[in-house]
Design a protein around this motif. Structure first.
Motif, PDB file in Angstrom:
ATOM      1  N   MET A   1       0.829  -1.209   0.000  1.00 31.06           N
ATOM      2  CA  MET A   1       0.000   0.000   0.000  1.00 31.06           C
ATOM      3  C   MET A   1       0.867   1.264   0.000  1.00 31.06           C
ATOM      4  O   MET A   1       0.498   2.255  -0.612  1.00 31.06           O
ATOM      5  CB  MET A   1      -0.931  -0.026   1.221  1.00 31.06           C
ATOM      6  CG  MET A   1      -1.884   1.111   1.272  1.00 31.06           C
ATOM      7  SD  MET A   1      -3.217   0.923   0.102  1.00 31.06           S
ATOM      8  CE  MET A   1      -4.476   1.797   0.912  1.00 31.06           C
ATOM      9  N   LEU A   2       2.025   1.226   0.658  1.00 27.94           N
ATOM     10  CA  LEU A   2       2.923   2.378   0.674  1.00 27.94           C
ATOM     11  C   LEU A   2       3.387   2.733  -0.738  1.00 27.94           C
ATOM     12  O   LEU A   2       3.484   3.917  -1.089  1.00 27.94           O
ATOM     13  CB  LEU A   2       4.132   2.111   1.576  1.00 27.94           C
ATOM     14  CG  LEU A   2       5.188   3.214   1.621  1.00 27.94           C
ATOM     15  CD1 LEU A   2       4.594   4.501   2.153  1.00 27.94           C
ATOM     16  CD2 LEU A   2       6.368   2.777   2.459  1.00 27.94           C
ATOM     17  N   ILE A   3       3.620   1.730  -1.549  1.00 24.94           N
ATOM     18  CA  ILE A   3       4.079   1.984  -2.919  1.00 24.94           C
ATOM     19  C   ILE A   3       3.029   2.762  -3.708  1.00 24.94           C
ATOM     20  O   ILE A   3       3.369   3.589  -4.562  1.00 24.94           O
ATOM     21  CB  ILE A   3       4.491   0.666  -3.634  1.00 24.94           C
ATOM     22  CG1 ILE A   3       5.235   0.969  -4.948  1.00 24.94           C
ATOM     23  CG2 ILE A   3       3.284  -0.208  -3.928  1.00 24.94           C
ATOM     24  CD1 ILE A   3       6.577   1.583  -4.769  1.00 24.94           C
ATOM     25  N   ASN A   4       1.751   2.549  -3.417  1.00 19.79           N
ATOM     26  CA  ASN A   4       0.688   3.278  -4.110  1.00 19.79           C
ATOM     27  C   ASN A   4       0.727   4.764  -3.753  1.00 19.79           C
ATOM     28  O   ASN A   4       0.422   5.609  -4.584  1.00 19.79           O
ATOM     29  CB  ASN A   4      -0.674   2.662  -3.797  1.00 19.79           C
ATOM     30  CG  ASN A   4      -0.751   1.243  -4.301  1.00 19.79           C
ATOM     31  OD1 ASN A   4      -0.507   0.304  -3.543  1.00 19.79           O
ATOM     32  ND2 ASN A   4      -1.024   1.077  -5.573  1.00 19.79           N
ATOM     33  N   TRP A   5       1.120   5.071  -2.529  1.00 20.73           N
ATOM     34  CA  TRP A   5       1.308   6.465  -2.127  1.00 20.73           C
ATOM     35  C   TRP A   5       2.491   7.083  -2.871  1.00 20.73           C
ATOM     36  O   TRP A   5       2.436   8.227  -3.292  1.00 20.73           O
ATOM     37  CB  TRP A   5       1.526   6.564  -0.616  1.00 20.73           C
ATOM     38  CG  TRP A   5       0.245   6.520   0.137  1.00 20.73           C
ATOM     39  CD1 TRP A   5      -0.315   5.436   0.756  1.00 20.73           C
ATOM     40  CD2 TRP A   5      -0.652   7.593   0.337  1.00 20.73           C
ATOM     41  NE1 TRP A   5      -1.503   5.782   1.319  1.00 20.73           N
ATOM     42  CE2 TRP A   5      -1.735   7.105   1.085  1.00 20.73           C
ATOM     43  CE3 TRP A   5      -0.648   8.926  -0.047  1.00 20.73           C
ATOM     44  CZ2 TRP A   5      -2.794   7.902   1.455  1.00 20.73           C
ATOM     45  CZ3 TRP A   5      -1.710   9.727   0.332  1.00 20.73           C
ATOM     46  CH2 TRP A   5      -2.768   9.212   1.065  1.00 20.73           C
ATOM     47  N   VAL A   6       3.551   6.306  -3.027  1.00 16.52           N
ATOM     48  CA  VAL A   6       4.718   6.767  -3.782  1.00 16.52           C
ATOM     49  C   VAL A   6       4.305   7.035  -5.229  1.00 16.52           C
ATOM     50  O   VAL A   6       4.686   8.059  -5.816  1.00 16.52           O
ATOM     51  CB  VAL A   6       5.878   5.752  -3.691  1.00 16.52           C
ATOM     52  CG1 VAL A   6       7.019   6.130  -4.620  1.00 16.52           C
ATOM     53  CG2 VAL A   6       6.364   5.624  -2.254  1.00 16.52           C
ATOM     54  N   PHE A  47       1.798   6.809 -13.539  1.00 15.73           N
ATOM     55  CA  PHE A  47       1.863   6.646 -12.088  1.00 15.73           C
ATOM     56  C   PHE A  47       0.479   6.762 -11.439  1.00 15.73           C
ATOM     57  O   PHE A  47       0.195   6.075 -10.452  1.00 15.73           O
ATOM     58  CB  PHE A  47       2.855   7.626 -11.464  1.00 15.73           C
ATOM     59  CG  PHE A  47       4.277   7.199 -11.614  1.00 15.73           C
ATOM     60  CD1 PHE A  47       4.764   6.094 -10.926  1.00 15.73           C
ATOM     61  CD2 PHE A  47       5.143   7.881 -12.449  1.00 15.73           C
ATOM     62  CE1 PHE A  47       6.076   5.672 -11.066  1.00 15.73           C
ATOM     63  CE2 PHE A  47       6.461   7.480 -12.597  1.00 15.73           C
ATOM     64  CZ  PHE A  47       6.931   6.373 -11.894  1.00 15.73           C
ATOM     65  N   SER A  48      -0.395   7.611 -11.990  1.00 11.82           N
ATOM     66  CA  SER A  48      -1.770   7.690 -11.474  1.00 11.82           C
ATOM     67  C   SER A  48      -2.477   6.349 -11.619  1.00 11.82           C
ATOM     68  O   SER A  48      -3.168   5.889 -10.705  1.00 11.82           O
ATOM     69  CB  SER A  48      -2.574   8.753 -12.229  1.00 11.82           C
ATOM     70  OG  SER A  48      -2.099  10.024 -11.961  1.00 11.82           O
ATOM     71  N   THR A  49      -2.306   5.739 -12.765  1.00 12.73           N
ATOM     72  CA  THR A  49      -2.928   4.442 -13.016  1.00 12.73           C
ATOM     73  C   THR A  49      -2.415   3.391 -12.041  1.00 12.73           C
ATOM     74  O   THR A  49      -3.192   2.598 -11.494  1.00 12.73           O
ATOM     75  CB  THR A  49      -2.654   3.994 -14.466  1.00 12.73           C
ATOM     76  OG1 THR A  49      -3.180   4.996 -15.349  1.00 12.73           O
ATOM     77  CG2 THR A  49      -3.294   2.657 -14.773  1.00 12.73           C
ATOM     78  N   LEU A  55      -5.665   2.385  -4.342  1.00  5.69           N
ATOM     79  CA  LEU A  55      -6.278   3.543  -3.688  1.00  5.69           C
ATOM     80  C   LEU A  55      -7.648   3.827  -4.294  1.00  5.69           C
ATOM     81  O   LEU A  55      -7.844   3.648  -5.493  1.00  5.69           O
ATOM     82  CB  LEU A  55      -5.383   4.782  -3.850  1.00  5.69           C
ATOM     83  CG  LEU A  55      -3.980   4.715  -3.248  1.00  5.69           C
ATOM     84  CD1 LEU A  55      -3.204   5.989  -3.588  1.00  5.69           C
ATOM     85  CD2 LEU A  55      -4.033   4.505  -1.750  1.00  5.69           C
ATOM     86  N   ASP A  56      -8.578   4.282  -3.462  1.00  9.18           N
ATOM     87  CA  ASP A  56      -9.900   4.686  -3.955  1.00  9.18           C
ATOM     88  C   ASP A  56      -9.744   5.871  -4.898  1.00  9.18           C
ATOM     89  O   ASP A  56      -8.964   6.795  -4.632  1.00  9.18           O
ATOM     90  CB  ASP A  56     -10.810   5.098  -2.800  1.00  9.18           C
ATOM     91  CG  ASP A  56     -11.218   3.927  -1.923  1.00  9.18           C
ATOM     92  OD1 ASP A  56     -11.031   2.771  -2.344  1.00  9.18           O
ATOM     93  OD2 ASP A  56     -11.729   4.183  -0.811  1.00  9.18           O
ATOM     94  N   ILE A  57     -10.505   5.873  -5.978  1.00 11.48           N
ATOM     95  CA  ILE A  57     -10.367   6.929  -6.983  1.00 11.48           C
ATOM     96  C   ILE A  57     -10.750   8.299  -6.424  1.00 11.48           C
ATOM     97  O   ILE A  57     -10.086   9.300  -6.719  1.00 11.48           O
ATOM     98  CB  ILE A  57     -11.152   6.582  -8.267  1.00 11.48           C
ATOM     99  CG1 ILE A  57     -10.712   7.499  -9.398  1.00 11.48           C
ATOM    100  CG2 ILE A  57     -12.647   6.634  -8.024  1.00 11.48           C
ATOM    101  CD1 ILE A  57     -11.177   7.056 -10.762  1.00 11.48           C
ATOM    102  N   SER A  58     -11.802   8.379  -5.613  1.00  4.92           N
ATOM    103  CA  SER A  58     -12.196   9.682  -5.055  1.00  4.92           C
ATOM    104  C   SER A  58     -11.107  10.223  -4.134  1.00  4.92           C
ATOM    105  O   SER A  58     -10.813  11.419  -4.141  1.00  4.92           O
ATOM    106  CB  SER A  58     -13.522   9.570  -4.307  1.00  4.92           C
ATOM    107  OG  SER A  58     -13.407   8.663  -3.226  1.00  4.92           O
ATOM    108  N   PHE A  59     -10.521   9.352  -3.385  1.00  6.17           N
ATOM    109  CA  PHE A  59      -9.452   9.700  -2.459  1.00  6.17           C
ATOM    110  C   PHE A  59      -8.209  10.143  -3.231  1.00  6.17           C
ATOM    111  O   PHE A  59      -7.667  11.224  -3.006  1.00  6.17           O
ATOM    112  CB  PHE A  59      -9.161   8.472  -1.593  1.00  6.17           C
ATOM    113  CG  PHE A  59      -8.023   8.616  -0.648  1.00  6.17           C
ATOM    114  CD1 PHE A  59      -8.147   9.400   0.480  1.00  6.17           C
ATOM    115  CD2 PHE A  59      -6.826   7.954  -0.880  1.00  6.17           C
ATOM    116  CE1 PHE A  59      -7.087   9.530   1.361  1.00  6.17           C
ATOM    117  CE2 PHE A  59      -5.767   8.075  -0.004  1.00  6.17           C
ATOM    118  CZ  PHE A  59      -5.906   8.869   1.114  1.00  6.17           C
TER     119      PHE A  59
END
Length: 106
Positions: A1-6, A47-49, A55-59
């Motif tokens: 999950m941390l990688i998704n924040w990156v 990177f957004s994809t 991650l939730d799209i709205s978030f």
């Protein structure tokens, strides 16, 4: 999950770089910034994809658009010497508060 924040932070950075290059390209009259627009936006959307995989799209989108807008407005004021007013400052603050509000409702 941390990688998704990156990934999300990288997407924001590339989007901001792409938008900055739009200004620097002077209507596609400067070659290097004109090319970099497409490179940076391509990286940003990639990177957004990747970020949206977990991650939730709205978030994610509220953070991407809100932080991107605040950063671009700041770059405009600092680097391109755009005017700063109380209304502009308050509007940026409202964008940030909106992002916080969307994410707090999660």
């Amino acid at each position: 999950m941390l990688i998704n924040w990156v990934y999300l932070l990288a997407a924001i950075l590339f989007e901001v770089l792409g938008t900055t290059c739009m200004k620097l390209s002077e209507g596609f009259n400067n070659l290097i910034p004109s090319i970099l627009i497409f490179v940076f936006y391509g990286c940003g959307f990639t990177f957004s994809t990747l970020a949206l995989e977990k991650l939730d799209i709205s978030f994610a989108y509220s953070i991407w658009s809100g932080l991107g807008t605040a950063l671009i407005a700041s770059i405009g004021i600092i680097w391109f010497r755009e005017s700063m007013s109380l209304v502009k400052f308050a509007s940026i603050a409202l964008i940030i508060m909106g992002v916080i509000g969307i994410n707090a409702s999660k």
